[in-house]
Design a protein around this motif. Structure first.
Motif, PDB file in Angstrom:
ATOM      1  N   GLU A 245       0.835  -1.196   0.000  1.00 29.43           N
ATOM      2  CA  GLU A 245       0.000   0.000   0.000  1.00 29.43           C
ATOM      3  C   GLU A 245       0.870   1.246   0.000  1.00 29.43           C
ATOM      4  O   GLU A 245       1.727   1.406   0.865  1.00 29.43           O
ATOM      5  N   GLY A 246       0.649   2.107  -0.986  1.00 29.00           N
ATOM      6  CA  GLY A 246       1.290   3.417  -1.000  1.00 29.00           C
ATOM      7  C   GLY A 246       0.473   4.361  -0.143  1.00 29.00           C
ATOM      8  O   GLY A 246      -0.748   4.450  -0.309  1.00 29.00           O
ATOM      9  N   ARG A 247       1.154   5.032   0.770  1.00 26.31           N
ATOM     10  CA  ARG A 247       0.441   5.910   1.697  1.00 26.31           C
ATOM     11  C   ARG A 247       1.141   7.256   1.816  1.00 26.31           C
ATOM     12  O   ARG A 247       2.352   7.353   1.702  1.00 26.31           O
ATOM     13  N   ILE A 248       0.336   8.244   2.097  1.00 25.23           N
ATOM     14  CA  ILE A 248       0.845   9.538   2.522  1.00 25.23           C
ATOM     15  C   ILE A 248       0.468   9.643   3.991  1.00 25.23           C
ATOM     16  O   ILE A 248      -0.723   9.582   4.332  1.00 25.23           O
ATOM     17  N   GLN A 249       1.458   9.745   4.840  1.00 31.57           N
ATOM     18  CA  GLN A 249       1.204   9.916   6.262  1.00 31.57           C
ATOM     19  C   GLN A 249       1.205  11.413   6.573  1.00 31.57           C
ATOM     20  O   GLN A 249       2.109  12.135   6.154  1.00 31.57           O
ATOM     21  N   LEU A 250       0.197  11.842   7.290  1.00 29.26           N
ATOM     22  CA  LEU A 250       0.073  13.256   7.666  1.00 29.26           C
ATOM     23  C   LEU A 250       0.218  13.370   9.177  1.00 29.26           C
ATOM     24  O   LEU A 250      -0.482  12.684   9.924  1.00 29.26           O
TER      25      LEU A 250
ATOM     26  N   SER B 136      -9.396  11.426   0.728  1.00 27.42           N
ATOM     27  CA  SER B 136     -10.060  10.489   1.625  1.00 27.42           C
ATOM     28  C   SER B 136      -9.056  10.111   2.699  1.00 27.42           C
ATOM     29  O   SER B 136      -8.061   9.453   2.416  1.00 27.42           O
ATOM     30  N   LEU B 137      -9.299  10.557   3.890  1.00 29.06           N
ATOM     31  CA  LEU B 137      -8.366  10.339   4.991  1.00 29.06           C
ATOM     32  C   LEU B 137      -8.811   9.161   5.834  1.00 29.06           C
ATOM     33  O   LEU B 137     -10.005   9.001   6.115  1.00 29.06           O
ATOM     34  N   THR B 138      -7.846   8.343   6.231  1.00 28.71           N
ATOM     35  CA  THR B 138      -8.115   7.251   7.150  1.00 28.71           C
ATOM     36  C   THR B 138      -7.407   7.549   8.464  1.00 28.71           C
ATOM     37  O   THR B 138      -6.564   8.443   8.543  1.00 28.71           O
ATOM     38  N   ALA B 139      -7.755   6.811   9.480  1.00 30.98           N
ATOM     39  CA  ALA B 139      -7.191   7.040  10.804  1.00 30.98           C
ATOM     40  C   ALA B 139      -5.685   6.852  10.799  1.00 30.98           C
ATOM     41  O   ALA B 139      -5.155   6.004  10.085  1.00 30.98           O
ATOM     42  N   GLY B 140      -5.031   7.631  11.600  1.00 27.19           N
ATOM     43  CA  GLY B 140      -3.600   7.484  11.791  1.00 27.19           C
ATOM     44  C   GLY B 140      -3.305   6.557  12.959  1.00 27.19           C
ATOM     45  O   GLY B 140      -4.181   6.197  13.734  1.00 27.19           O
ATOM     46  N   VAL B 141      -2.047   6.184  13.088  1.00 26.00           N
ATOM     47  CA  VAL B 141      -1.589   5.325  14.161  1.00 26.00           C
ATOM     48  C   VAL B 141      -0.423   6.027  14.841  1.00 26.00           C
ATOM     49  O   VAL B 141       0.445   6.584  14.169  1.00 26.00           O
ATOM     50  N   GLY B 142      -0.400   6.021  16.163  1.00 22.92           N
ATOM     51  CA  GLY B 142       0.698   6.664  16.881  1.00 22.92           C
ATOM     52  C   GLY B 142       0.703   8.162  16.642  1.00 22.92           C
ATOM     53  O   GLY B 142      -0.306   8.825  16.833  1.00 22.92           O
TER      54      GLY B 142
ATOM     55  N   ASN C 185      -4.486   6.555   1.656  1.00 21.04           N
ATOM     56  CA  ASN C 185      -4.087   5.278   1.071  1.00 21.04           C
ATOM     57  C   ASN C 185      -4.419   5.309  -0.417  1.00 21.04           C
ATOM     58  O   ASN C 185      -5.582   5.202  -0.800  1.00 21.04           O
ATOM     59  N   CYS C 186      -3.398   5.479  -1.241  1.00 23.67           N
ATOM     60  CA  CYS C 186      -3.671   5.574  -2.678  1.00 23.67           C
ATOM     61  C   CYS C 186      -2.410   5.240  -3.472  1.00 23.67           C
ATOM     62  O   CYS C 186      -1.564   6.100  -3.710  1.00 23.67           O
ATOM     63  N   ASN C 187      -2.307   3.986  -3.873  1.00 23.16           N
ATOM     64  CA  ASN C 187      -1.153   3.536  -4.647  1.00 23.16           C
ATOM     65  C   ASN C 187      -0.945   4.388  -5.889  1.00 23.16           C
ATOM     66  O   ASN C 187       0.183   4.774  -6.205  1.00 23.16           O
TER      67      ASN C 187
END
Length: 122
Positions: free
Chosen positions: A50-55, A66-72, A79-81
């Motif tokens: 999975e290609g991701r952009i972490q914000l 479309s934003l998904t939940a972050g971790v830590g 999530n968009c390859n």
């Protein structure tokens, strides 16, 4: 290069090319607000990489993501390859927190350099 929509579910969308180049500028600024990652989820039994952009901070409302939940310490993820591949193949992005702004800038058509600079300054 520019497309109005990326991802099978339209995870990354733009109303026009100006918005596209502003987001590229925003992601290129390398100030700790974002990171480009390629997670090899298939190694952990998931479907595929999975290609991701972490914000790491809240982003301006001008982007249609479309934003998904972050971790830590990750605020949200995209999530968009397709879009991550576009960044890497067409705009010289690399995996990680630090982008070579001059290298990314060299891929921007002259007509859209002002938009790229707007993104850098957001």
């Amino acid at each position: 290069m520019y497309r109005s929509s990326f991802g099978s579910n339209g995870q990354v969308q733009f109303n026009n090319e100006n918005e596209y180049y502003q987001l590229i500028g925003y992601l290129a600024k390398s100030d700790g607000s974002s990171s480009i990652v390629w997670e090899h989820n298939e190694e952990q039994g998931a479907w595929a990489s999975e290609g991701r952009i972490q914000l790491f901070t809240q982003i301006p409302d001008i982007f249609h993501l479309s934003l998904t939940a972050g971790v830590g310490n990750i605020w949200r993820r995209v999530n968009c390859n397709e879009f991550v591949e576009n960044l890497r193949a067409d705009h010289n992005f690399v995996i990680g927190y630090r982008q070579n702004i001059a290298s990314v800038r060299s891929t921007i058509p002259p007509a859209f350099l002002p938009d790229f600079e707007i993104g850098l300054n957001l």
